[in-house]
Design a protein around this motif. Structure first.
Motif, PDB file in Angstrom:
ATOM      1  N   PRO A  73      -2.924  44.085  21.683  1.00  0.00           N
ATOM      2  CA  PRO A  73      -4.044  44.886  21.154  1.00  0.00           C
ATOM      3  C   PRO A  73      -3.560  46.031  20.273  1.00  0.00           C
ATOM      4  O   PRO A  73      -2.570  46.700  20.592  1.00  0.00           O
ATOM      5  N   THR A  74      -4.259  46.267  19.187  1.00  0.00           N
ATOM      6  CA  THR A  74      -3.839  47.292  18.233  1.00  0.00           C
ATOM      7  C   THR A  74      -3.903  48.694  18.834  1.00  0.00           C
ATOM      8  O   THR A  74      -3.239  49.614  18.347  1.00  0.00           O
ATOM      9  N   GLU A  75      -4.709  48.877  19.892  1.00  0.00           N
ATOM     10  CA  GLU A  75      -4.830  50.201  20.505  1.00  0.00           C
ATOM     11  C   GLU A  75      -3.516  50.677  21.118  1.00  0.00           C
ATOM     12  O   GLU A  75      -3.345  51.877  21.363  1.00  0.00           O
ATOM     13  N   LEU A  76      -2.587  49.779  21.359  1.00  0.00           N
ATOM     14  CA  LEU A  76      -1.289  50.190  21.887  1.00  0.00           C
ATOM     15  C   LEU A  76      -0.491  51.011  20.880  1.00  0.00           C
ATOM     16  O   LEU A  76       0.543  51.581  21.229  1.00  0.00           O
ATOM     17  N   ALA A  77      -0.964  51.082  19.635  1.00  0.00           N
ATOM     18  CA  ALA A  77      -0.296  51.919  18.633  1.00  0.00           C
ATOM     19  C   ALA A  77      -0.352  53.391  19.003  1.00  0.00           C
ATOM     20  O   ALA A  77       0.419  54.202  18.465  1.00  0.00           O
ATOM     21  N   THR A  78      -1.248  53.774  19.925  1.00  0.00           N
ATOM     22  CA  THR A  78      -1.288  55.171  20.349  1.00  0.00           C
ATOM     23  C   THR A  78       0.035  55.595  20.985  1.00  0.00           C
ATOM     24  O   THR A  78       0.423  56.776  20.892  1.00  0.00           O
ATOM     25  N   GLY A  79       0.734  54.667  21.612  1.00  0.00           N
ATOM     26  CA  GLY A  79       2.013  54.994  22.246  1.00  0.00           C
ATOM     27  C   GLY A  79       3.045  55.519  21.264  1.00  0.00           C
ATOM     28  O   GLY A  79       3.530  56.658  21.403  1.00  0.00           O
ATOM     29  N   PRO A  80       3.420  54.748  20.233  1.00  0.00           N
ATOM     30  CA  PRO A  80       4.398  55.246  19.263  1.00  0.00           C
ATOM     31  C   PRO A  80       3.956  56.515  18.534  1.00  0.00           C
ATOM     32  O   PRO A  80       4.764  57.413  18.289  1.00  0.00           O
ATOM     33  N   VAL A  81       2.679  56.605  18.188  1.00  0.00           N
ATOM     34  CA  VAL A  81       2.204  57.784  17.447  1.00  0.00           C
ATOM     35  C   VAL A  81       2.281  59.034  18.323  1.00  0.00           C
ATOM     36  O   VAL A  81       2.756  60.096  17.883  1.00  0.00           O
ATOM     37  N   VAL A  82       1.823  58.939  19.555  1.00  0.00           N
ATOM     38  CA  VAL A  82       1.886  60.083  20.467  1.00  0.00           C
ATOM     39  C   VAL A  82       3.336  60.457  20.761  1.00  0.00           C
ATOM     40  O   VAL A  82       3.697  61.641  20.825  1.00  0.00           O
ATOM     41  N   MET A  83       4.181  59.453  20.901  1.00  0.00           N
ATOM     42  CA  MET A  83       5.593  59.721  21.173  1.00  0.00           C
ATOM     43  C   MET A  83       6.223  60.501  20.008  1.00  0.00           C
ATOM     44  O   MET A  83       6.923  61.507  20.228  1.00  0.00           O
TER      45      MET A  83
END
Length: 791
Positions: free
Chosen positions: A392-402
């Motif tokens: 799911p594309t929503e997992l992109a929050t992980g790299p951005v927040v990191m």
């Protein structure tokens, strides 16, 4: 004509000046930053573009997604209907008959024994000899049986042709009409087929209904078949032999009398059955469904399940195949789209580069830092792109927040928010998503950046990740609800994915925090608090070898923290920097007045120039000691900058007096300055002020509030007029606040005390000691801010 010439001349002049301006601007940028940052920016733009274009376009649709409009095929394609194909193959598998092989040995044994009995009857002279010979062969016969056979012989003639035919007819009856088989014990044949295949002599076979088969597991069935065979195939003339022949058939089907199991006339052939199943399944052709471009694949308001997703995936693969062949209008549109993505990536990277040059110029000035930042952004972008192709594309929050957390820790909140916003744009492009994902990413990174102002506990990162997870989950859920997605099947799982990725980012950053601090040369408040611990070997050594310096460092650490907090600077950093700023005095503690014993001053035996070298050396010794003990690099600045380029005033005056007495040339003031550098941060400037005023106030004979305020103002103005704050961004307004905070802290430290009655019987030695102390104080006051021998 003349007008045209003048106009052309003016245009040429404008072009020449514009060209000169461009060359001048490029030259200025090149001189300030060099070519390396520009090359890094270009490399980042190119690499980011390659990452965004890697893998081609992804499938836009996900499982359990609700489509709001018809999804049509973009190209002609064919799809293997796996379900129909598998159904037909299962049907072929079920319809494949069980294969049975005739047990020729049993039938041959029956024929042989019956023929043998007939021959005994032919050769026996009388009934007694027949009975005796038959008994030797295992037969139990009587005289009437001999008579019946004799009658058959008479009917048949001496050749016995009819009897042989009769025996063959009997075995054929058993083989061709009764179909006596064993029970199938084959794990691959859970269902009983409608037909069965009987084979014999390798080339003969017969298909029969499975319902016609009879099983040898039933003894009554075997007995009935034997009786039916002899009844229908033996003539009446041989009626006395029918029970014996029936018994022969039963005994032939049960060769071991001790066992109750029977041997079938047709044995189940598991291997032959398996081969036949494979042949029939292989003969079923793949079922292909053809679709035309423009045909509706998924209708409006349809929930995409496994079947629909598989169909859309096949269409997408066919579309990518057409693109790969570089043909048609679709390919041209695809190329234009890729050009647009590349242009967007270049614009975003250019914006990030300009933003960095304005708000974090030290990154541009240091290629290593610029390279580290570029690698961080590329790593997070590549992770987002790889995730978007599968998960799911929503997992992109992980790299951005990191990335946002790391930037907030290493630099500041404003810079982290700006760079994080640019990364959010690139991550949205990498995920090939829309505004909803961008808002989700922006929400998560904004929360994480604003909450990471200070990290004093390990739980702060986890709490920040949890808050970012909550914001990302709400934003993602809102986007799904607006798009009309199913709440349980789509909105909730994708919101949980966004929240889980943001929360995991907090744990990951917590785990790699020491690596981040080491690579970027920063120290979080958590690390600074650890270095405040009095059990640190360096602080223990300072307290043991230079106790006066240790007490001095503790006091100015408290003052510096309050002053830094007054202007919004990092008070904890200022306090920890103050604790370690004078560690270089450990090498020669006795040469500094706060560590000297009464009546002993080692500088009395040294010349002013040599004393100057000893005093100034504590900065260099402190830096070497900081490296040896692994002190965070951010604390090194306090050791190197707390004196800036100030003059060691005391020894400069002593040298001037000696030069005047000896009538020699006086050394210039520049020879008595610290090597610097000047303070480059507000915290370092505050430490310089606190270090100077604490020594000056301590030298006051009566530190009243008025004297303290006057002394602090004089010291601060002396440092300001000497240009010590030229390299840092502290303002005059902030200096005023610092002055007020320092005055309050010093007044609290040197508060008034109750005057105790004097003891008139004090020895004269104590009075002399007091006068000597006052003389030293006058000397230190005369030194002013320099405090050469004191600090």
């Amino acid at each position: 004509m003349a007008s045209n010439v003048k106009s052309r001349s003016r245009r040429e002049e404008v072009r020449r000046k514009r060209s000169e301006w461009h060359q001048s601007a490029l030259k200025t940028l090149g001189q300030r930053y060099g070519i390396t940052p520009l090359l890094l920016a270009v490399g980042l733009a190119v690499t980011a573009t390659l990452v965004l274009l890697a893998g081609g376009q992804r499938l836009r649709y996900r499982l359990n997604q609700h489509v709001s409009s018809d999804v049509r095929a973009r190209v002609d394609f064919q799809v293997l209907d796996e379900k129909v194909t598998e159904d037909k193959r299962n049907q072929a598998r079920l319809q494949t008959p069980n294969v049975y092989v005739r047990n020729e040995a049993i039938l041959a044994s029956i024929r042989t024994k019956l023929t043998e009995l007939f021959e005994l009857a032919k050769t026996a002279e009388d009934a007694d000899r027949f009975i005796e010979a038959a008994a030797a062969k295992g037969w139990t016969v009587a005289a009437e049986d001999h008579a019946a056979l004799k009658d058959q012989i008479g009917t048949d003639g001496r050749g016995g042709g009819y009897f042989a035919y009769m025996v063959t007819s009997l075995t054929d009856f058993l083989a061709d009409t009764q179909y006596l088989v064993d029970t199938v014990d084959d794990p691959r044949r859970k269902d009983v087929p409608e037909r069965s295949l009987l084979t014999w002599n390798k080339s003969h076979q017969r298909s029969v209904s499975t319902a016609e088969l009879q099983y040898v597991s039933d003894e009554a069935t075997v007995q009935r078949i034997a009786e039916s065979a002899v009844q229908s195939r033996l003539p009446d003339v041989l009626a006395p032999l029918r029970p014996k022949v029936s018994q022969l058939i039963v005994q032939s089907l049960r060769p071991d009398p001790q066992k109750e199991t029977f041997v079938p006339i047709y044995r189940y052939d598991q291997e032959a059955t398996a081969r036949l199943i494979e042949q029939n399944v292989a003969a079923v052709a793949d079922q292909i469904n053809s679709y035309k471009a423009g045909e509706v694949l998924v209708k409006t308001n349809t929930l995409i399940l496994g079947k629909e997703l598989a169909l859309l995936d096949q269409e997408h693969k066919a579309y990518l195949g057409v693109i790969a062949e570089q043909r048609g209008e679709l390919w041209r549109k695809y190329v234009l789209r890729q050009i647009g993505v590349a242009a967007m990536a270049v614009l975003v990277v250019a914006g990030l580069a300009i933003y960095t040059a304005f708000y974090q110029p030290r990154i541009v000035e240091k290629p290593a830092r610029a390279l580290g930042l570029a690698l961080l952004l590329l790593g997070m972008l590549a992770l987002t792109r790889a995730n978007a192709m599968i998960l799911p594309t929503e997992l992109a929050t992980g790299p951005v927040v990191m990335a946002a957390m790391i930037l907030a820790i290493v630099y500041d909140q404003r810079y982290a928010l700006g760079i994080g916003g640019g990364l959010a744009i690139l991550a949205t492009l990498a995920s090939e998503a829309g505004l909803g994902l961008f808002v989700t990413l922006l929400t998560a990174l904004a929360i994480s950046v604003f909450l990471l102002r200070d990290i004093r506990t390990r739980g702060k990162l986890i709490a920040t990740g949890a808050a970012a997870a909550l914001g990302a989950g709400i934003a993602s859920a809102a986007d799904g609800v607006i798009a009309g997605q199913a709440l349980a099947q789509y909105v909730l799982p994708h919101a949980c994915a966004a929240a889980g990725a943001a929360l995991m980012a907090g744990f990951i950053v917590l785990g790699v925090l020491p690596v981040i601090e080491s690579l970027f040369g920063v120290a979080t408040s958590l690390t600074l608090l650890e270095w405040c611990d009095a059990s640190r070997p360096l602080l223990q050594r300072l307290a043991q070898d230079a106790p006066g310096t240790h007490t001095h460092s503790l006091m100015i650490g408290t003052i510096a923290e309050k002053a830094a907090d007054a202007i919004g600077a990092n008070g904890l950093l200022a306090r920890v920097g103050a604790l370690y700023h004078d560690i270089g005095k450990i090498a020669k503690p006795a040469y500094f007045v706060e560590n000297q014993e009464a009546k002993i001053n080692r500088h009395d035996r040294l010349g002013p120039t040599l004393s100057l070298l000893v005093i100034v050396a504590h900065v260099k010794d402190g830096l070497e000691m900081a490296k040896d003990y692994g002190l965070p690099r951010i604390l090194h600045q306090f050791i190197a900058e707390h004196h800036g380029t100030t003059v060691v005033r005391y020894f400069q005056r002593v040298a001037a007096e000696q030069a005047q007495k000896s009538k020699t040339k006086e050394l210039p003031e520049s020879e008595f300055r610290y090597p610097g550098p000047k303070p480059r941060t507000r915290e370092s400037a505050i430490l310089m002020i606190c270090d100077s005023v604490e020594g000056a106030v301590r030298a006051l004979p009566e530190p009243t509030p008025g004297r303290i305020e006057s002394t602090v103002h004089q010291v601060l103005m002396a440092r300001l007029n000497d240009g010590q704050f030229d390299d840092c961004d502290i303002t005059l307004k902030e200096l005023s606040r610092v002055e007020d905070a320092v005055v309050k802290a010093l007044c609290a430290a040197y508060h008034g005390r109750i005057a105790y009655p004097k003891d008139e019987a004090k020895p004269a030695t104590e009075a002399a000691s007091k006068r000597e102390g006052e003389a030293k104080n006058e000397q230190k006051e005369d030194e002013g801010p320099g405090l050469a021998a004191a600090s």
